[in-house]
Motif scaffolding. Structure first.
Motif, PDB file in Angstrom:
ATOM      1  N   UNK A  91      19.695  28.514  11.111  1.00 39.93           N
ATOM      2  CA  UNK A  91      19.963  29.663  10.230  1.00 39.93           C
ATOM      3  C   UNK A  91      20.136  30.941  11.041  1.00 39.93           C
ATOM      4  N   UNK A  92      20.220  30.825  12.361  1.00 39.06           N
ATOM      5  CA  UNK A  92      20.336  31.996  13.224  1.00 39.06           C
ATOM      6  C   UNK A  92      21.753  32.046  13.794  1.00 39.06           C
ATOM      7  N   UNK A  93      22.523  33.052  13.382  1.00 37.57           N
ATOM      8  CA  UNK A  93      23.936  33.125  13.743  1.00 37.57           C
ATOM      9  C   UNK A  93      24.223  34.348  14.599  1.00 37.57           C
ATOM     10  N   UNK A  94      25.064  34.162  15.601  1.00 36.73           N
ATOM     11  CA  UNK A  94      25.554  35.248  16.442  1.00 36.73           C
ATOM     12  C   UNK A  94      27.042  35.402  16.199  1.00 36.73           C
ATOM     13  N   UNK A  95      27.471  36.644  15.933  1.00 33.48           N
ATOM     14  CA  UNK A  95      28.894  36.934  15.698  1.00 33.48           C
ATOM     15  C   UNK A  95      29.363  37.937  16.739  1.00 33.48           C
ATOM     16  N   UNK A  96      30.362  37.561  17.529  1.00 34.50           N
ATOM     17  CA  UNK A  96      31.027  38.543  18.380  1.00 34.50           C
ATOM     18  C   UNK A  96      32.234  39.066  17.615  1.00 34.50           C
ATOM     19  N   UNK A  97      32.587  40.323  17.834  1.00 36.00           N
ATOM     20  CA  UNK A  97      33.712  40.896  17.097  1.00 36.00           C
ATOM     21  C   UNK A  97      33.397  41.176  15.641  1.00 36.00           C
ATOM     22  N   UNK A  98      32.133  41.429  15.330  1.00 41.35           N
ATOM     23  CA  UNK A  98      31.728  41.644  13.937  1.00 41.35           C
ATOM     24  C   UNK A  98      32.260  42.943  13.354  1.00 41.35           C
ATOM     25  N   UNK A  99      32.711  43.864  14.198  1.00 46.67           N
ATOM     26  CA  UNK A  99      33.267  45.113  13.671  1.00 46.67           C
ATOM     27  C   UNK A  99      34.757  44.985  13.364  1.00 46.67           C
ATOM     28  N   UNK A 100      35.349  43.851  13.708  1.00 47.76           N
ATOM     29  CA  UNK A 100      36.764  43.630  13.422  1.00 47.76           C
ATOM     30  C   UNK A 100      36.990  43.139  12.008  1.00 47.76           C
ATOM     31  N   UNK A 154      20.769  31.732  19.419  1.00 50.58           N
ATOM     32  CA  UNK A 154      21.459  31.373  18.180  1.00 50.58           C
ATOM     33  C   UNK A 154      21.740  29.880  18.092  1.00 50.58           C
ATOM     34  N   UNK A 155      21.731  29.385  16.873  1.00 52.73           N
ATOM     35  CA  UNK A 155      22.145  28.004  16.639  1.00 52.73           C
ATOM     36  C   UNK A 155      23.599  27.914  16.243  1.00 52.73           C
ATOM     37  N   UNK A 156      24.123  29.008  15.702  1.00 50.18           N
ATOM     38  CA  UNK A 156      25.515  29.085  15.263  1.00 50.18           C
ATOM     39  C   UNK A 156      26.150  30.278  15.967  1.00 50.18           C
ATOM     40  N   UNK A 157      27.292  30.062  16.613  1.00 50.76           N
ATOM     41  CA  UNK A 157      27.984  31.156  17.285  1.00 50.76           C
ATOM     42  C   UNK A 157      29.413  31.227  16.767  1.00 50.76           C
ATOM     43  N   UNK A 158      29.810  32.391  16.302  1.00 54.05           N
ATOM     44  CA  UNK A 158      31.188  32.633  15.881  1.00 54.05           C
ATOM     45  C   UNK A 158      31.787  33.664  16.839  1.00 54.05           C
ATOM     46  N   UNK A 159      32.811  33.250  17.550  1.00 56.88           N
ATOM     47  CA  UNK A 159      33.414  34.117  18.574  1.00 56.88           C
ATOM     48  C   UNK A 159      34.721  34.706  18.045  1.00 56.88           C
ATOM     49  N   UNK A 160      34.653  35.996  17.661  1.00 55.41           N
ATOM     50  CA  UNK A 160      35.831  36.672  17.115  1.00 55.41           C
ATOM     51  C   UNK A 160      36.239  37.910  17.898  1.00 55.41           C
ATOM     52  N   UNK A 161      35.497  38.250  18.947  1.00 52.19           N
ATOM     53  CA  UNK A 161      35.885  39.402  19.770  1.00 52.19           C
ATOM     54  C   UNK A 161      37.285  39.159  20.319  1.00 52.19           C
ATOM     55  N   UNK A 162      38.145  40.164  20.241  1.00 54.30           N
ATOM     56  CA  UNK A 162      39.559  39.930  20.473  1.00 54.30           C
ATOM     57  C   UNK A 162      40.265  41.225  20.849  1.00 54.30           C
ATOM     58  N   UNK A 178      22.801  24.608  20.944  1.00 54.99           N
ATOM     59  CA  UNK A 178      23.341  25.159  19.699  1.00 54.99           C
ATOM     60  C   UNK A 178      24.038  24.081  18.877  1.00 54.99           C
ATOM     61  N   UNK A 179      24.216  24.370  17.592  1.00 54.90           N
ATOM     62  CA  UNK A 179      24.774  23.403  16.656  1.00 54.90           C
ATOM     63  C   UNK A 179      26.279  23.542  16.493  1.00 54.90           C
ATOM     64  N   UNK A 180      26.791  24.752  16.768  1.00 51.51           N
ATOM     65  CA  UNK A 180      28.198  25.006  16.485  1.00 51.51           C
ATOM     66  C   UNK A 180      28.635  26.283  17.188  1.00 51.51           C
ATOM     67  N   UNK A 181      29.780  26.230  17.863  1.00 48.23           N
ATOM     68  CA  UNK A 181      30.419  27.439  18.383  1.00 48.23           C
ATOM     69  C   UNK A 181      31.873  27.390  17.953  1.00 48.23           C
ATOM     70  N   UNK A 182      32.278  28.367  17.156  1.00 52.27           N
ATOM     71  CA  UNK A 182      33.656  28.433  16.669  1.00 52.27           C
ATOM     72  C   UNK A 182      34.396  29.513  17.444  1.00 52.27           C
ATOM     73  N   UNK A 183      35.412  29.090  18.183  1.00 54.54           N
ATOM     74  CA  UNK A 183      36.273  30.018  18.898  1.00 54.54           C
ATOM     75  C   UNK A 183      37.466  30.359  18.014  1.00 54.54           C
ATOM     76  N   UNK A 184      37.908  31.611  18.066  1.00 56.04           N
ATOM     77  CA  UNK A 184      39.010  32.049  17.210  1.00 56.04           C
ATOM     78  C   UNK A 184      40.300  32.130  18.005  1.00 56.04           C
ATOM     79  N   UNK A 185      41.252  31.287  17.643  1.00 51.85           N
ATOM     80  CA  UNK A 185      42.556  31.277  18.276  1.00 51.85           C
ATOM     81  C   UNK A 185      43.602  31.957  17.408  1.00 51.85           C
ATOM     82  N   UNK A 186      44.860  31.769  17.773  1.00 51.52           N
ATOM     83  CA  UNK A 186      45.954  32.459  17.095  1.00 51.52           C
ATOM     84  C   UNK A 186      47.203  31.587  17.077  1.00 51.52           C
TER      85      UNK A 186
END
Length: 324
Positions: A7-16, A75-83, A117-125
């Motif tokens: 239940x612990x998530x880290x978000x990069x690019x959270x201001x985007x 974090x157990x969940x990482x969402x990578x959106x910094x871009x 960690x349980x999941x790392x989602x990288x954001x592509x294009x």
């Protein structure tokens, strides 16, 4: 830190744009949300939720400091959106693209490597593909034609290598053209809606230019579906789009119809973009198969809700689509 790791998530690019919506969804779903903020970050999109997230000062380019920060968060969940991306059809300097999109992703993967960690989602294009003759599929050879597309492809491949060589649950989502509230004011939908509501001229390039537009709520749903599936589908790359392309003239015409605006559309008022192509749409069969995901919000429905959001900001005396 008493929150369970799942239940612990880290978000990069959270201001985007996308990151801010994802942070809101995580809070709504009861996650302990941690975000990384650079000293230069402009948090106007998340100003109302800042008291509810755990904000950490950090920079993806400072590997040693990043390792310490990630180790403290665990974090157990990482969402990578910094871009570093494309704004108003213009790319940031190539050095910024390389540092943020490629090196920043490398650093994050390295910093998270010691974690279970349980999941790392990288954001592509979709820019990773380059022009294609038909719907873009994850099995297509990538031939990006812009520095942005090149750096995003490098980032995606870094995630795939991390999954395949180290067994990490990394999955990459290739986003097509998200739109909705809080989008950058220079992007087509936000710009056209803001101008239409003001009754101002809408200055654009080619009416026949096409993109695959997907509403931000559908995009966020795809990210959330990855949480329970990344371990099974580690290393996968998944398109997230509507599955259909739409011309700029259709998008703008729909906006004018919904708003009742008499704004004039001045085609050819700005130079055409070198990376536009006659086909640009996602093959989303992998998203349906691997994530059980498909778009639920039609373009007209999504534009209507986006227009209402802009109206609300206009009535509150905030510039539509722009930071306060």
């Amino acid at each position: 830190m008493n929150t369970p790791i799942e239940r612990r998530a880290l978000v990069t690019g959270a201001t985007g744009f996308v990151g801010s919506h994802l942070a809101r969804r995580l809070l709504r779903d009861g996650y302990d949300v941690h975000i990384l903020l650079r000293p230069s970050s402009r948090p106007w999109r998340i100003s109302d939720i800042l008291p509810r997230v755990r904000a950490h000062t950090g920079d993806l380019l400072d590997l040693d400091a990043l390792k310490e920060r990630v180790a403290s968060i665990r974090p157990g969940i990482i969402f990578h959106l910094a871009n570093a991306g494309v704004y108003g059809g213009r790319h940031l300097p190539e050095g910024d693209l390389t540092r943020v999109n490629f090196l920043g992703t490398q650093h994050l993967l390295a910093a998270c490597r010691p974690l279970d960690y349980l999941c790392l989602v990288n954001t592509g294009s979709s820019a990773e593909y380059g022009p294609k003759a038909g719907p873009m599929s994850e099995v297509d050879a990538c031939d990006p034609v812009t520095p942005y597309g090149i750096t995003k492809l490098a980032s995606t491949l870094c995630g795939r290598i991390e999954a395949r060589t180290r067994g990490k649950p990394v999955i990459s989502l290739r986003l097509f053209s998200p739109y909705g509230p809080y989008d950058d004011p220079s992007r087509l939908v936000s710009y056209a809606v803001a101008q239409a509501l003001r009754g101002a001229d809408i200055e654009l390039a080619d009416p026949g230019a096409v993109r695959d537009y997907v509403h931000i709520d559908d995009v966020v749903e795809a990210f959330m579906l990855c949480v329970g599936r990344a371990a099974r589908h580690r290393g996968e790359i998944v398109n997230i789009g509507s599955g259909a392309q739409t011309s700029v003239s259709t998008v703008v015409g729909t906006i004018l119809s919904i708003t009742g605006s008499r704004s004039a559309v001045r085609w050819g008022a700005v130079p055409p973009r070198a990376f536009d192509a006659p086909r640009w749409e996602a093959d989303i069969r992998a998203a349906r198969r691997l994530l059980g995901w498909g778009p639920r919000i039609s373009l007209e429905e999504g534009l209507r809700s986006t227009i209402e959001w802009h109206r609300g900001r206009l009535s509150a005396s905030a510039p539509p689509g722009a930071p306060p």
